[in-house]
Design a protein around this motif. Structure first.
Motif, short mmCIF file in Angstrom:
data_model
loop_
_atom_site.label_atom_id
_atom_site.label_comp_id
_atom_site.label_asym_id
_atom_site.label_seq_id
_atom_site.Cartn_x
_atom_site.Cartn_y
_atom_site.Cartn_z
N VAL A 106 0.99 -1.22 -0.07
CA VAL A 106 0.12 0.03 0.09
C VAL A 106 0.90 1.11 -0.14
O VAL A 106 1.78 1.14 0.60
N ASP A 111 0.56 5.09 0.49
CA ASP A 111 -0.50 6.31 1.00
C ASP A 111 0.37 7.57 0.63
O ASP A 111 1.40 7.97 1.00
N ARG A 136 -6.36 -2.10 5.98
CA ARG A 136 -5.18 -2.52 5.03
C ARG A 136 -4.58 -3.94 5.21
O ARG A 136 -4.45 -4.51 4.38
N VAL A 165 -2.00 -6.44 3.05
CA VAL A 165 -0.83 -5.69 2.58
C VAL A 165 0.61 -6.68 3.35
O VAL A 165 0.18 -7.05 4.48
N ILE A 173 3.32 -1.11 4.10
CA ILE A 173 2.77 0.00 3.89
C ILE A 173 3.62 1.24 3.96
O ILE A 173 4.26 1.39 4.93
N ALA A 224 5.47 -1.12 8.51
CA ALA A 224 4.68 -0.04 8.23
C ALA A 224 5.61 1.25 8.53
O ALA A 224 6.51 0.83 9.28
#
Ligand code: ARG
Length: 575
Positions: free
Chosen positions: A115, A117, A324, A330, A333, A364
């Motif tokens: 992902v 963002d 997510r 995912v 991220i 993340a």
């Protein structure tokens, strides 16, 4: 495998294992570029210390095991291994790379779901220059991951929900839908917001209406929702205009704004509270992730429900993590967002881990974007202190590019096409070519320069190679090997090009597009030296030499084009 550093790493590791035992098979041989050879391996010094032996002796033992090696190895100084690759190896690898449409760039194995963002402007305010940079860097990362075969899910986390929308919708009713839409589509979000805000501060009646409207919006009143859509559609139309001008790959399908998570926020809070991750503190529901303290050494709260019952930015981000991970499945991220939000993300990630919503096998990462500064070293603004409308800012880059090519004799259409590509290439490349977390001075003169590490220079370098092929009456695809390295300038260029694939993989892995820019700049410089020193098409160059030099031109072009496309910088046929 083409990358010389990778090949050497593997070979030296094998030699280490043979000389000193299998436990050394994955030691880092510390391969570095060298002044005295192509590369040097520095491992002997550190290994000697551990083995309590003389470093030169250790280096000799490694060298003795590097027998079937495509190059020469010498021990020098205190125990460096100086490595020079055979020309024939470089030639063979370069020829292989020329046959490879991916120019040596591999595929992720196994592919990941990532992902990204990015962009994420706020509808209640103007899309500002900070969002320009998150948009450009995020888009380059998306292109890089896709090229490696990862599944990229773009998420444009628009600021499209919250208390200001009550006032914004009431203002829309006051000035009329048509006027409002026209204003928003034209990118006058700031003026619109200021208009609403002024009334909100001045009129009790307007304030009361606005508050009531927020409640109606939150309870899903159909008429209010329709007005919200009118507002958002007009705002998004403007964002899309900016995306279009920039040539970024975001579409409406990538919009996953704050409003999308609104229905999940009650549950998010309830679950955190039930799990004991969130606790009430002075009426607000808070998570206190361990390790975060304020200036007074007290635990720092991440507020997920205010004492008035309202939800905030952090609540949405926690709901988004869950979505997510659970729904989008995912692996990674990337949050391409301003560096000033670093604490927010560290706390949100920590809270996500406490809740068990962010498992250890999902990474993340906050890709921190440094602030954009004006030439005066302050936050970028116009002279009057207003921030600048992005469409105007981009148009100015195009206008300046157009002026710079005024004397080149292009017809109007060609000139405007080139000016657009050069202008956008300049703005994007300038954003990408410095580390994403460093502050960066927005300076038209520098970014539009035709020399140095700039977009226009890279575009010029590719266009120049194209023009060589036009003169030769060939397409670049028609150039085929062999590549023969007769001259140091050819050798240096070819050796550098071989590193392209590994570099792209590393740049993607570490979210460092500026290193791809640096690689391309070095490519253009080495090509320039090659082309200035060695004739390709001139009379007197024999057919074989001409063919192998054209092959090297074609390989350079392939690398430059691929690199620029991955950065999202337009590539030009001529310039
Ligand atoms: N709209 C926010 C801003 O302009 C950025 C959102 C970034 N993404 C996120 N998931 N928080 O500051």
């Amino acid at each position: 495998m083409t990358d010389p550093q990778k090949v050497l790493t593997e070979r030296v590791q094998q030699a280490l294992a043979r000389a000193f035992g299998p436990e050394h098979a994955d030691a880092d041989p510390l391969i570095r570029p060298s002044q005295f050879a192509d590369f040097q391996a520095n491992v002997a010094m550190s290994l000697a210390k551990r083995l309590r032996r003389a470093p030169r002796e250790v280096a000799e033992s490694i060298r003795a095991e590097l027998s079937d090696f495509p190059g020469t190895v010498e021990v020098s100084g205190p125990g460096f291994l100086n490595i020079t690759l055979d020309d024939s190896w470089i030639e063979a690898e370069a020829a292989r790379m020329l046959d490879d449409p991916r120019a040596g760039v591999g595929q992720a194995a196994p592919p990941q779901t990532v992902v990204i963002d990015y962009s994420a402007p706020n509808a209640a305010k103007e899309m500002h220059v900070g969002h320009l940079r998150t948009t450009i860097v995020g888009d380059a990362l998306a292109r890089l991951h896709e090229h490696l075969g990862n599944t990229v899910i773009r998420q444009n986390h628009l600021g499209d929900w919250g208390t200001p929308f009550g006032m914004l919708i009431e203002h829309l009713l006051d000035i009329g839908e048509e006027t409002a839409v026209a204003q928003l589509q034209a990118g006058m979000g700031t003026e619109y917001y200021q208009g609403a805000r002024a009334k909100f501060d001045a009129s009790e009646e307007f304030k009361a209406r606005s508050r009531k409207r927020v409640t109606m919006l939150q309870s899903g009143d159909p008429d209010t929702l329709r007005l919200w859509h009118v507002f958002m559609d007009a705002t998004i139309a403007y964002f899309n205009k900016v995306y279009d001008t920039l040539g970024v790959t975001l579409t409406d399908a990538d919009i996953a704004g704050e409003s999308m998570y609104n229905p999940m926020l009650d549950q998010t809070c309830d679950d955190l509270e039930a799990a004991g991750v969130a606790v009430l503190s002075e009426g607000a529901l808070c998570v206190f992730p361990p390790g975060f303290t304020g200036s007074d050494d007290k635990p720092l709260p991440l507020i997920i429900r205010k004492s008035d019952g309202g939800y905030g930015y952090a609540t949405t981000d926690l709901a988004a993590i869950r979505y997510r991970v659970d729904d989008l499945k995912v692996d990674r991220i990337l949050y391409v967002v301003g560096a000033d939000q670093a604490l927010h993300f560290r706390m949100v990630f920590a809270a996500g881990k406490l809740a068990g919503w962010l498992p250890d096998d999902v990474s993340a990462e906050h890709v921190q974007i440094g602030m954009m500064l004006g030439k005066d070293g302050r936050r970028f603004k116009t002279r009057s202190g207003q921030s600048i409308k992005l469409t105007d800012l981009l148009q100015e880059a195009v206008d300046r590019a157009s002026a710079a090519i005024a004397d080149r004799g292009y017809d109007e259409a060609t000139r405007s096409e080139i000016a657009h590509a050069v202008g956008m290439g300049a703005v994007k490349y300038a954003d990408l070519s410095v580390g994403h977390d460093s502050e960066y001075v927005f300076d038209y003169d520098r970014m539009l320069g035709f020399t140095g590490n700039t977009g226009p220079y890279m575009q010029y370098a590719t266009a120049r190679i194209r023009s060589i092929f036009r003169k030769a009456g060939l397409t670049p695809d028609e150039a085929s090997g062999p590549i023969v390295l007769g001259d140091p300038a050819e050798r240096a260029l070819a050796l550098h090009l071989l590193g392209f694939g590994a570099l792209v993989e590393q740049v993607t892995d570490r979210s460092e597009p500026h290193r791809l820019c640096a690689f391309l700049f070095e490519t253009a410089s080495l090509f320039s030296t090659f082309y200035e020193e060695l004739p390709v098409l001139k009379e007197g160059v024999d057919a074989d030499t001409r063919a192998h030099r054209l092959a090297l031109c074609a390989l350079t072009l392939r690398v430059m084009r691929t690199g620029l496309e991955l950065l999202g910088v337009p590539v030009l046929e001529r310039m």
